[in-house]
Design a protein around this motif. Sequence first.
Motif, PDB file in Angstrom:
ATOM      1  N   ARG A 170      24.706  28.503  39.006  1.00 45.01           N
ATOM      2  CA  ARG A 170      25.322  28.686  37.567  1.00 45.01           C
ATOM      3  C   ARG A 170      25.933  29.974  37.745  1.00 45.01           C
ATOM      4  NH1 ARG A 170      23.713  25.375  33.718  1.00 45.01           N
ATOM      5  NH2 ARG A 170      24.222  27.145  31.774  1.00 45.01           N
ATOM      6  N   ILE A 171      27.266  30.189  37.596  1.00 47.64           N
ATOM      7  CA  ILE A 171      27.991  31.450  37.820  1.00 47.64           C
ATOM      8  C   ILE A 171      28.780  32.082  36.488  1.00 47.64           C
ATOM      9  CG2 ILE A 171      29.895  32.583  39.032  1.00 47.64           C
ATOM     10  CD1 ILE A 171      29.181  30.826  41.420  1.00 47.64           C
ATOM     11  N   THR A 172      28.423  33.065  36.085  1.00 42.55           N
ATOM     12  CA  THR A 172      29.035  33.664  34.953  1.00 42.55           C
ATOM     13  C   THR A 172      30.239  34.608  35.555  1.00 42.55           C
ATOM     14  OG1 THR A 172      27.196  33.539  33.635  1.00 42.55           O
ATOM     15  CG2 THR A 172      28.818  35.142  32.913  1.00 42.55           C
ATOM     16  N   VAL A 173      31.362  34.696  34.812  1.00 39.38           N
ATOM     17  CA  VAL A 173      32.755  35.524  35.185  1.00 39.38           C
ATOM     18  C   VAL A 173      32.930  36.180  33.929  1.00 39.38           C
ATOM     19  CG1 VAL A 173      34.929  35.253  35.863  1.00 39.38           C
ATOM     20  CG2 VAL A 173      33.321  33.647  36.808  1.00 39.38           C
ATOM     21  N   TRP A 174      32.776  37.505  34.130  1.00 36.24           N
ATOM     22  CA  TRP A 174      33.316  38.379  33.008  1.00 36.24           C
ATOM     23  C   TRP A 174      35.065  38.685  33.470  1.00 36.24           C
ATOM     24  CZ3 TRP A 174      29.436  43.093  32.750  1.00 36.24           C
ATOM     25  CH2 TRP A 174      28.162  42.579  31.966  1.00 36.24           C
ATOM     26  N   GLY A 175      35.554  38.099  32.725  1.00 34.50           N
ATOM     27  CA  GLY A 175      37.108  38.286  32.866  1.00 34.50           C
ATOM     28  C   GLY A 175      37.966  37.049  32.942  1.00 34.50           C
ATOM     29  N   ALA A 176      39.198  36.690  32.421  1.00 35.80           N
ATOM     30  CA  ALA A 176      40.094  35.910  32.700  1.00 35.80           C
ATOM     31  C   ALA A 176      41.512  36.363  32.850  1.00 35.80           C
ATOM     32  CB  ALA A 176      40.099  34.560  31.734  1.00 35.80           C
ATOM     33  N   ALA A 177      41.755  37.177  32.006  1.00 35.02           N
ATOM     34  CA  ALA A 177      42.996  37.871  32.079  1.00 35.02           C
ATOM     35  C   ALA A 177      43.407  38.458  33.525  1.00 35.02           C
ATOM     36  CB  ALA A 177      43.234  38.880  30.961  1.00 35.02           C
ATOM     37  N   ASP A 223      48.897  33.849  37.276  1.00 36.17           N
ATOM     38  CA  ASP A 223      48.488  34.367  38.595  1.00 36.17           C
ATOM     39  C   ASP A 223      47.432  35.237  38.552  1.00 36.17           C
ATOM     40  OD1 ASP A 223      48.405  33.999  41.361  1.00 36.17           O
ATOM     41  OD2 ASP A 223      50.208  35.122  41.526  1.00 36.17           O
ATOM     42  N   SER A 224      46.262  34.879  37.654  1.00 40.16           N
ATOM     43  CA  SER A 224      45.180  36.115  37.510  1.00 40.16           C
ATOM     44  C   SER A 224      44.301  35.670  38.479  1.00 40.16           C
ATOM     45  CB  SER A 224      44.576  35.600  36.058  1.00 40.16           C
ATOM     46  OG  SER A 224      43.415  36.540  36.187  1.00 40.16           O
ATOM     47  N   PRO A 225      43.914  36.760  39.225  1.00 38.21           N
ATOM     48  CA  PRO A 225      42.892  36.710  40.194  1.00 38.21           C
ATOM     49  C   PRO A 225      41.411  36.488  39.646  1.00 38.21           C
ATOM     50  CG  PRO A 225      43.529  39.009  40.195  1.00 38.21           C
ATOM     51  CD  PRO A 225      44.442  38.233  39.097  1.00 38.21           C
ATOM     52  N   ALA A 226      41.330  36.622  38.473  1.00 40.17           N
ATOM     53  CA  ALA A 226      39.929  36.204  37.683  1.00 40.17           C
ATOM     54  C   ALA A 226      39.665  34.911  37.395  1.00 40.17           C
ATOM     55  CB  ALA A 226      39.774  37.240  36.342  1.00 40.17           C
ATOM     56  N   LEU A 227      40.768  34.188  37.525  1.00 42.64           N
ATOM     57  CA  LEU A 227      40.478  32.874  37.258  1.00 42.64           C
ATOM     58  C   LEU A 227      39.538  31.968  38.242  1.00 42.64           C
ATOM     59  CD1 LEU A 227      43.937  31.442  36.111  1.00 42.64           C
ATOM     60  CD2 LEU A 227      42.022  32.131  34.518  1.00 42.64           C
ATOM     61  N   ALA A 228      38.426  31.387  37.835  1.00 34.57           N
ATOM     62  CA  ALA A 228      37.281  30.992  38.501  1.00 34.57           C
ATOM     63  C   ALA A 228      37.373  29.330  38.751  1.00 34.57           C
ATOM     64  CB  ALA A 228      36.046  31.457  37.893  1.00 34.57           C
ATOM     65  N   HIS A 229      38.322  28.783  38.702  1.00 37.19           N
ATOM     66  CA  HIS A 229      38.385  27.470  39.009  1.00 37.19           C
ATOM     67  C   HIS A 229      38.009  26.905  40.300  1.00 37.19           C
ATOM     68  CE1 HIS A 229      42.427  27.458  41.205  1.00 37.19           C
ATOM     69  NE2 HIS A 229      42.787  28.445  40.255  1.00 37.19           N
ATOM     70  N   GLN A 230      38.410  28.002  41.326  1.00 32.08           N
ATOM     71  CA  GLN A 230      37.941  27.727  42.843  1.00 32.08           C
ATOM     72  C   GLN A 230      36.383  27.565  43.008  1.00 32.08           C
ATOM     73  OE1 GLN A 230      40.115  31.096  44.424  1.00 32.08           O
ATOM     74  NE2 GLN A 230      40.626  29.576  45.837  1.00 32.08           N
ATOM     75  N   LEU A 231      35.645  28.134  42.018  1.00 34.69           N
ATOM     76  CA  LEU A 231      34.334  28.192  42.150  1.00 34.69           C
ATOM     77  C   LEU A 231      33.760  26.890  41.766  1.00 34.69           C
ATOM     78  CD1 LEU A 231      33.462  31.876  40.670  1.00 34.69           C
ATOM     79  CD2 LEU A 231      33.571  31.057  43.335  1.00 34.69           C
ATOM     80  N   HIS A 232      34.402  26.436  40.625  1.00 31.92           N
ATOM     81  CA  HIS A 232      33.998  25.134  40.071  1.00 31.92           C
ATOM     82  C   HIS A 232      34.348  23.892  41.205  1.00 31.92           C
ATOM     83  CE1 HIS A 232      33.953  21.679  37.146  1.00 31.92           C
ATOM     84  NE2 HIS A 232      35.035  21.422  37.651  1.00 31.92           N
ATOM     85  N   GLU A 233      35.511  24.151  41.764  1.00 26.47           N
ATOM     86  CA  GLU A 233      35.987  23.185  42.776  1.00 26.47           C
ATOM     87  C   GLU A 233      34.764  23.030  43.852  1.00 26.47           C
ATOM     88  OE1 GLU A 233      39.897  24.358  43.761  1.00 26.47           O
ATOM     89  OE2 GLU A 233      40.628  23.872  41.866  1.00 26.47           O
ATOM     90  N   LEU A 247      29.960  37.635  38.321  1.00 27.87           N
ATOM     91  CA  LEU A 247      30.966  37.963  38.758  1.00 27.87           C
ATOM     92  C   LEU A 247      31.732  38.818  37.669  1.00 27.87           C
ATOM     93  CD1 LEU A 247      32.394  35.053  40.980  1.00 27.87           C
ATOM     94  CD2 LEU A 247      30.535  36.796  41.533  1.00 27.87           C
ATOM     95  N   HIS A 248      32.284  40.225  37.980  1.00 33.13           N
ATOM     96  CA  HIS A 248      32.882  41.103  37.204  1.00 33.13           C
ATOM     97  C   HIS A 248      34.256  40.883  37.815  1.00 33.13           C
ATOM     98  CE1 HIS A 248      34.248  45.414  35.965  1.00 33.13           C
ATOM     99  NE2 HIS A 248      34.285  44.750  34.913  1.00 33.13           N
ATOM    100  N   LEU A 249      35.253  40.354  37.200  1.00 38.51           N
ATOM    101  CA  LEU A 249      36.693  39.916  37.661  1.00 38.51           C
ATOM    102  C   LEU A 249      37.804  40.651  37.083  1.00 38.51           C
ATOM    103  CD1 LEU A 249      35.986  36.629  39.179  1.00 38.51           C
ATOM    104  CD2 LEU A 249      35.580  38.678  40.298  1.00 38.51           C
ATOM    105  N   THR A 250      37.753  41.054  35.816  1.00 36.99           N
ATOM    106  CA  THR A 250      38.833  41.916  34.862  1.00 36.99           C
ATOM    107  C   THR A 250      38.011  42.930  34.488  1.00 36.99           C
ATOM    108  OG1 THR A 250      39.569  39.540  34.168  1.00 36.99           O
ATOM    109  CG2 THR A 250      40.495  41.766  33.045  1.00 36.99           C
ATOM    110  N   GLU A 251      38.581  44.166  34.588  1.00 39.69           N
ATOM    111  CA  GLU A 251      38.119  45.358  34.174  1.00 39.69           C
ATOM    112  C   GLU A 251      38.369  45.846  32.668  1.00 39.69           C
ATOM    113  OE1 GLU A 251      41.898  46.456  36.492  1.00 39.69           O
ATOM    114  OE2 GLU A 251      40.471  44.756  36.247  1.00 39.69           O
TER     115      GLU A 251
END
Length: 437
Positions: A320-327, A337-347, A387-391
């Motif tokens: 179970r992974i939480t991602v702070w940030g999508a933009a 082309d946001s590096p914060a998008l976490a679809h790879q983790l889902h895959e 994961l903190h991915l957008t500041e």
Amino acid sequence: MKLTVVGCGYLGATHAACMAELGHEVLGMDCDMDKVAVLNSDKAPFFERDLDDLLAQHTRSGRLTFTASYAEAAAFADLHFIGVGTPQLPGEHAYDLSHLFSAVRQLAPRLTRAAVIAVKSTVPVGTAPRVRDLLHEFAPAGDAVEVAWNPEFLRESFAIEDTLRPDRLVLGFDTEHSWAEAVLRRCFENIITAGTPTIVTDWATAELAKASANAFLATKISFINAMAEVCEASGADVEQLADILGHDVRIGRRGMRPGLGFGGGCLPKDIRGFMARAAELGVEQALTILGEVDAINNRRRERMVDCAREQAGGTLAGQRITVWGAAFKPETDDIRDSPALAHQLHELGAHVTVTDPQALDNARKLHPELDYVDDPTAAVQDADLLLHLTEWPQFPRIDPHRLAARTATPKVIDGRGTLDPAAWHEAGWTFRALGRP
């Protein structure tokens, strides 16, 4: 003055509102009727800081209106800015100029008197003569229609500031003494008299200005992220290294932020488009460095996935992974082309929950398979990894002590280098940051 802005996406809507702020009467034109309706209702169809207030001020005053009619635009003014999108061609590195040429072809037959067409869209060098030829072929006014190149240098979340108080103004013309120059100098009079450096140049140099600026910025970011790879291998601290380098006035710290890398609708597209055009011109070797810049940037995303897998004990399946940030950056809802998008983790089998102050609607449309939560504190409930991915500035202000009790395992990876490692360690978190020991 009276002027139009053709294409009212991010660039065009901002430019239209700012030209109204400078005192001009402005008609924005876009073929998307829904977008026009939203803009005429005092709102932007995207998030940009303070833009809604500026739109409301000038649409209500009558100084700014929007239409879907090329005929209305041509009749309204003799100065027409074009700010349509020039995305990357699917499956290629080159720019897709179809929107630009379509706008020119539809506007041209309605130009019955002398006019200036000032293009702001980012294009490959050599596009201006093609625009001129189309205008002279299809416009009843013929060669009385002049073409100017006026590249934009906007930073998302600072777009209004960058338009009204730019660090430079570039005006490109075909001839040394152009009627179009007088028109644009009048349009930008307030900006020029404020002391803004104004560079008058030829078409080709003006076309190259935006692409080369973005190529340099991307190179600066990828350089410090290449150093982050070395730091991770050697136990050094990339944040401190960036500070050391930044004190050299020839280098500077501004824009040199180590972390997850760049995204958005400009830098990735523009460096690829720049390389494609260089190849067409037979000088591809001059820009081979940009291929590595792009590769370094993509490796940062892969490195984040690797770090997440390491923290999860070797596999992301069932985590179970939480991602702070999508933009792709704070103060915007842009997920291109946001590096914060976490679809790879889902895959890779993870259960992913995403939170972002502005970009959730856009992320949800693109990746409905992920879960979305508005509250960043609630989003970490039962998480195995954060994961903190957008500041976004909101995230570092959240108390890590309060968060730790909500998680299944208090582990965090800081992909943007803005969280305080000491505070998170003290709160009981296993803390990891890209490029830091």
